[in-house]
Design a protein around this motif. Structure first.
Motif, PDB file in Angstrom:
ATOM      1  N   LEU A   1       0.926  -1.325   0.016  1.00 23.50           N
ATOM      2  CA  LEU A   1       0.141   0.001   0.207  1.00 23.50           C
ATOM      3  C   LEU A   1       0.807   1.291   0.012  1.00 23.50           C
ATOM      4  O   LEU A   1       0.448   2.172  -0.624  1.00 23.50           O
TER       5      LEU A   1
ATOM      6  N   HIS B   1       2.176   2.129  -3.377  1.00 19.74           N
ATOM      7  CA  HIS B   1       1.162   2.641  -4.390  1.00 19.74           C
ATOM      8  C   HIS B   1       0.821   4.116  -3.801  1.00 19.74           C
ATOM      9  O   HIS B   1       0.494   4.875  -4.941  1.00 19.74           O
TER      10      HIS B   1
ATOM     11  N   TRP C   1     -14.037  -5.115  -8.557  1.00 21.63           N
ATOM     12  CA  TRP C   1     -13.151  -5.461  -7.782  1.00 21.63           C
ATOM     13  C   TRP C   1     -12.047  -6.208  -8.789  1.00 21.63           C
ATOM     14  O   TRP C   1     -12.428  -7.288  -9.188  1.00 21.63           O
TER      15      TRP C   1
ATOM     16  N   ILE D   1      -8.561   2.155   2.855  1.00 22.50           N
ATOM     17  CA  ILE D   1      -8.531   0.902   2.563  1.00 22.50           C
ATOM     18  C   ILE D   1      -9.866   0.144   3.612  1.00 22.50           C
ATOM     19  O   ILE D   1     -10.253   1.074   4.310  1.00 22.50           O
TER      20      ILE D   1
ATOM     21  N   GLU E   1      -8.397  -4.006  -5.740  1.00 19.01           N
ATOM     22  CA  GLU E   1      -8.605  -2.573  -6.157  1.00 19.01           C
ATOM     23  C   GLU E   1     -10.072  -2.257  -6.434  1.00 19.01           C
ATOM     24  O   GLU E   1     -10.567  -2.960  -7.374  1.00 19.01           O
ATOM     25  N   ASN E   2     -10.670  -1.323  -6.008  1.00 16.82           N
ATOM     26  CA  ASN E   2     -11.946  -0.685  -6.434  1.00 16.82           C
ATOM     27  C   ASN E   2     -11.700   0.282  -7.494  1.00 16.82           C
ATOM     28  O   ASN E   2     -11.284   1.270  -7.487  1.00 16.82           O
TER      29      ASN E   2
ATOM     30  N   ALA F   1      -5.323  -7.179  -7.042  1.00 18.54           N
ATOM     31  CA  ALA F   1      -3.955  -6.327  -7.073  1.00 18.54           C
ATOM     32  C   ALA F   1      -2.882  -6.860  -6.397  1.00 18.54           C
ATOM     33  O   ALA F   1      -1.738  -6.783  -6.882  1.00 18.54           O
TER      34      ALA F   1
ATOM     35  N   ARG G   1     -10.167   2.420  -1.687  1.00 20.06           N
ATOM     36  CA  ARG G   1      -9.369   2.195  -3.112  1.00 20.06           C
ATOM     37  C   ARG G   1      -9.036   0.789  -3.091  1.00 20.06           C
ATOM     38  O   ARG G   1      -9.360   0.073  -4.124  1.00 20.06           O
ATOM     39  N   TYR G   2      -9.003   0.173  -1.705  1.00 20.32           N
ATOM     40  CA  TYR G   2      -8.307  -1.196  -1.584  1.00 20.32           C
ATOM     41  C   TYR G   2      -9.219  -2.053  -0.633  1.00 20.32           C
ATOM     42  O   TYR G   2      -9.458  -1.570   0.508  1.00 20.32           O
TER      43      TYR G   2
ATOM     44  N   ILE H   1      -5.648  -8.630  -1.672  1.00 19.03           N
ATOM     45  CA  ILE H   1      -6.048  -7.156  -1.879  1.00 19.03           C
ATOM     46  C   ILE H   1      -6.628  -6.893  -3.200  1.00 19.03           C
ATOM     47  O   ILE H   1      -6.206  -7.324  -4.394  1.00 19.03           O
TER      48      ILE H   1
END
Length: 843
Positions: A363, A366, A667, A377, A680-681, A670, A459-460, A678
């Motif tokens: 995370l 990123h 989703w 998150i 990602e949205n 990631a 986001r995650y 994990i």
């Protein structure tokens, strides 16, 4: 003492409780000589307890200290002004901490705990069976896993009910209550009895705990078992007074000591033999006897050793005997976990707590790629596959990497978190999130059209990885109820509330009927023959078969035979499948599950189905517990596995499972680590954005739009274009500026700065909680702070380029600070006055 060790995870409880003995010491000092410094010290200690941060322990301590001051003042024949002095000290202590108290009350008003149901108030009541643990702490199982390995057989969270204070503590306390019955002894004996009675909570006879539920402030606290803190403190004080009484006694009390030792020894023996729970068993498959289980023979040995040490001390009163008493007591408490908890309850050297988890490293990488873009998150301790319905079965074990507060330690914002004062509006906006961060309806929030998490800048999503796919074969069916065959264990599903549905997918199987074990909850008002659930089976060729599950015919209230329930229930008892004993606050009775089966018109290959709980008039809390489900074909049964079952809302269509995850789904995988997956949205909204239209909606309708992603007319809602507000605002909709931007410049706990640019008037929406105390400034000018999209913060801005600053300046803190400072000044002035408040009389 066992309780402080078990509560070591609640550091604020221990910090608050640690001040209590000092408060009582200050009370004693003020009573002796009326010294103002002791009065000031008491005020400061009360304020310190407030700052320690556990309101429940604070209230219990204040009640105890106030009662102690009142009783001791009367015993010393103090004058009436003394009682007013104690009240003044308590009020002054609270006023000194007003800078903490007023914001806390403001938070309380906006939290999920603004009101509490009786069920919440009475949760974690001390079951009477736990009184045995005063003599044998692990007679119900549990333990540190080193010497004591018997499986725990009682309700979860043993630490909330821990009663053990040491056998010698009980003997010394009993001795002083018999031999030295002065005011202090009587007071602490009364504290022990009253606090223990209060700890029973909803297990009090005659429903007496309902009376305490009517007391303001007190009715906001759950876990009455925490009164065990006063119980164990009273025992400690009485034991200390017992040592003093023995050493100062003019004549020997050896016979009294011998009798006390015998009585405690006999009770201990009875606790591990005659009164031992029938469900107690060892971790290995061998017959139970006292000598095989340290949980059983050690209490007997320690009780005998304690009785010997106690009798020797009473008889000789010398220092060697006293040292032996302390040695036995220390050994006693040490062996039961007070000395080993650091080893068994602490993270090991290789724990992720001491290093950066792999997910955090990912995370942060990123975050570093785009430092200007903030995101949150969401952690969910659940297996997740975007292409499949979410299982409603709670995974076993404890996954450290998915505990919500872990990531805040590394500076990563989590939309979830363990928060005892979780904001009520935020909870509803965040998927009806529970105070420990779990989503109430994960299927709706994660897999539906809901925009809840998108609005929250998530986001995650971090979940448990998919280790092994669900088994594709049916388990065996050795259990038989009412001529129907089932698996030998229940599915372990939580009750299904009204309006919600269980769905299941099974390997294509030819069957001629379906059988269920079910029971109802909160169904006393449901009449006979009323449909409480709809059962649907779907065949391989697309046909559907519907059945009604009716109260009194196929299922009934689980507590049907509870005396108060039998007196008012409106439906008959359905055929019983299983029965079990219940012993709770409502008395002893048998609970039941019920058998039902439904025949298909012909043998059909079934691939899926669902059970939808009906909404029944006057039964708002109705729910259905599904214990087991079996499909059957003649003499052959096909029990369902829990992995095949999911939960969704009855208003949602049942999603067809897909084999692959396409790139345009919400989703996207990631990363995969050992303990965490994990995702990602793809629909995440930024931390701040500009909308060009406002639509006024009532709260309920606004939430519905957010949760479905659509207005009531079916039109799709775009949060970047339409801001939802609860009342008329001074803003006219404008055309959308395609190049409009909102950039986060500064983000601090009490200050957020956003730069916005648009050729048209716009509404700035900031993905942060709308909360009292936040002020907004546009180009340095104070403007109204709006509540947008149910609980987000926003302002209207004219066309052009602007700097918007949000600053947290709550009146509650400012007013509290003024009160605290004035109290501090008043204390200083009072301390320097020469006249003491009263003359000392009595002894």
């Amino acid at each position: 003492m066992r309780l402080p060790v078990e509560q070591i995870g609640h550091t604020n409880i221990l910090h608050t409780a640690a001040v209590m003995p000092w408060m009582l010491w200050a009370v004693d000092g003020y009573l002796r000589n009326g010294a103002r410094r002791r009065g000031v010290l008491l005020v400061v200690l009360i304020a310190l307890q407030v700052f320690a941060g556990h309101q429940q322990t604070l209230v219990y301590s204040l009640v105890l200290a106030g009662a102690y001051a009142f009783v001791m003042s009367r015993s010393l024949h103090k004058t009436r002004p003394t009682y007013f002095a104690w009240a003044a000290f308590i009020v002054s202590g609270l006023a000194l901490a007003a800078v903490q108290i007023l914001p806390t009350f403001e938070l309380l008003r906006n939290s999920l705990r603004a009101t509490a149901t009786y069920e919440f108030f009475g949760s974690f009541s001390l079951p009477p069976r736990f009184l045995q643990t005063f003599f044998a702490p692990y007679v119900l199982g549990g333990g540190n896993g080193l010497m004591f390995r018997a499986p725990y057989i009682e309700r979860p969270f043993f630490g909330e009910y821990a009663a053990y204070a040491g056998i010698l503590t009980l003997m010394l306390a009993a001795f002083v209550m018999i031999s030295k019955r002065d005011t202090r002894t009587k007071f602490w004996a009364a504290v022990f009895v009253v606090a223990l009675f209060l700890a029973l909570g909803r297990f009090m006879p005659l429903g007496l705990y309902q009376i305490f539920y009517q007391v303001p402030l007190l009715n906001l606290f759950r876990s009455p078992a925490r009164h065990m803190l006063e119980v164990q403190f009273a025992l400690a004080v009485l034991a200390g007074r017992g040592i003093t009484a023995i050493r100062s006694a003019e004549r020997s009390r050896s016979i009294t000591a011998m009798l006390i030792g015998i009585v405690v020894f006999v009770i201990t023996c009875m606790a591990v033999t005659w009164f031992r729970p029938a469900a107690f068993h060892l971790s290995r498959d061998v017959p139970i006897n006292v000598l095989r289980a340290p949980e059983l023979f050690l209490p007997v040995f320690i009780s005998l050793l304690s009785a010997i040490a106690f009798s020797m001390f009473v008889r000789s009163k010398n220092r060697r005997a006293l040292i032996f008493v302390f040695a036995v007591l220390i050994f006693d408490l040490f062996i039961y976990g007070s000395g080993s908890a650091w080893r068994t309850h602490s993270p090991e050297r290789n724990s992720e707590l001491w290093r950066e988890p792999e997910a955090v490293t990912f995370l942060r990488e990123h975050q570093a790629q785009d430092a200007s873009t903030r995101f949150r998150i969401l952690t969910q301790d659940q297996v997740f596959d975007p292409s499949l319905p979410i299982s409603i079965v709670t995974p076993e074990g404890f996954d450290f990497s998915l505990q919500p507060d872990i990531y805040m330690m590394h500076g990563i914002e989590n939309a979830a978190g363990y928060d005892g004062f979780g904001l009520s509006r935020y909870s509803r906006l965040a998927g009806d999130m529970k105070v420990w961060g779990e989503l109430t309806e994960p299927e709706r929030t994660l897999r539906g059209d809901s925009r809840e998490l998108d609005l929250l800048n998530v986001r995650y999503l971090l979940t448990r990885p998919i280790a092994v796919s669900a088994p594709k074969t049916f388990p065996s069916a050795p259990a038989r109820y009412g001529n129907q065959q089932f698996a030998d264990t229940d599915l372990g599903l939580s009750p299904i509330p009204s309006g919600q549905r269980l769905s299941f997918n099974v390997p294509p199987t030819e069957v001629d009927r379906i059988a269920l074990l079910t029971s109802l909850n909160w169904s006393d008002v449901v009449p006979d023959h009323i449909a409480v659930a709809a059962i649907t089976l779907r065949s391989q060729d697309g046909k559907t078969f519907d059945f009604e599950l009716r109260a009194g015919d196929h299922t009934s209230e689980w507590s049907y035979d509870r005396p108060d329930m039998r007196a008012r229930i409106k439906h008959k008892r359905a055929p019983v499948a299983t029965s079990y004993s219940v012993d709770d606050a409502n008395g002893k009775f048998a609970g039941h599950t019920y058998i039902s089966s439904f025949a298909l018109p012909a043998k059909t290959v079934i691939t899926s189905g669902s059970i939808t709980v009906a909404t029944v008039k006057d039964a708002a809390q109705l729910s259905l517990t599904v214990g087991r489900i079996s499909l059957a074909n003649g003499a052959q049964a096909f029990p369902l596995r829990s992995e095949w079952i999911t939960k969704d809302s009855s208003s949602q269509a049942i999603p067809a499972p897909s084999v692959t995850v396409s790139s345009d789904q919400r989703w996207k995988k990631a990363a995969d680590f050992k303990d965490v997956s994990i995702f990602e949205n793809a629909r995440m909204l930024p931390r701040a954005w500009l909308a060009n239209e406002a639509r006024v909606l009532p709260e309920a309708e606004m939430l519905q739009v957010i949760r479905t992603g659509k207005f009531t007319d079916g039109k799709v809602w775009d949060p970047r274009q339409v801001a939802l507000v609860e009342g008329k605002i001074d803003f006219n909709s404008s055309s959308r500026d395609a190049n409009a931007s909102a950039i986060l410049i500064t983000h601090e706990p009490n200050r957020v700065i956003v730069g916005a640019k648009s050729t048209e008037p716009a509404i700035l929406v900031l993905s942060e909680n709308h909360y009292p105390g936040w002020r907004a400034y546009v180009d340095g000018n104070l403007v109204d702070t709006l509540r947008i999209d149910y609980n987000l913060r926003g302002v209207t801005i004219p066309a052009g380029e602007h700097r918007i600053e949000f600053v947290y300046r709550p009146k509650s803190v400012l007013i509290g600070l003024v009160i605290s400072l004035l109290t501090l000044i008043g204390l200083a002035v009072w301390w320097n006055l020469g006249t003491e408040p009263f003359a000392i009389e009595g002894g």
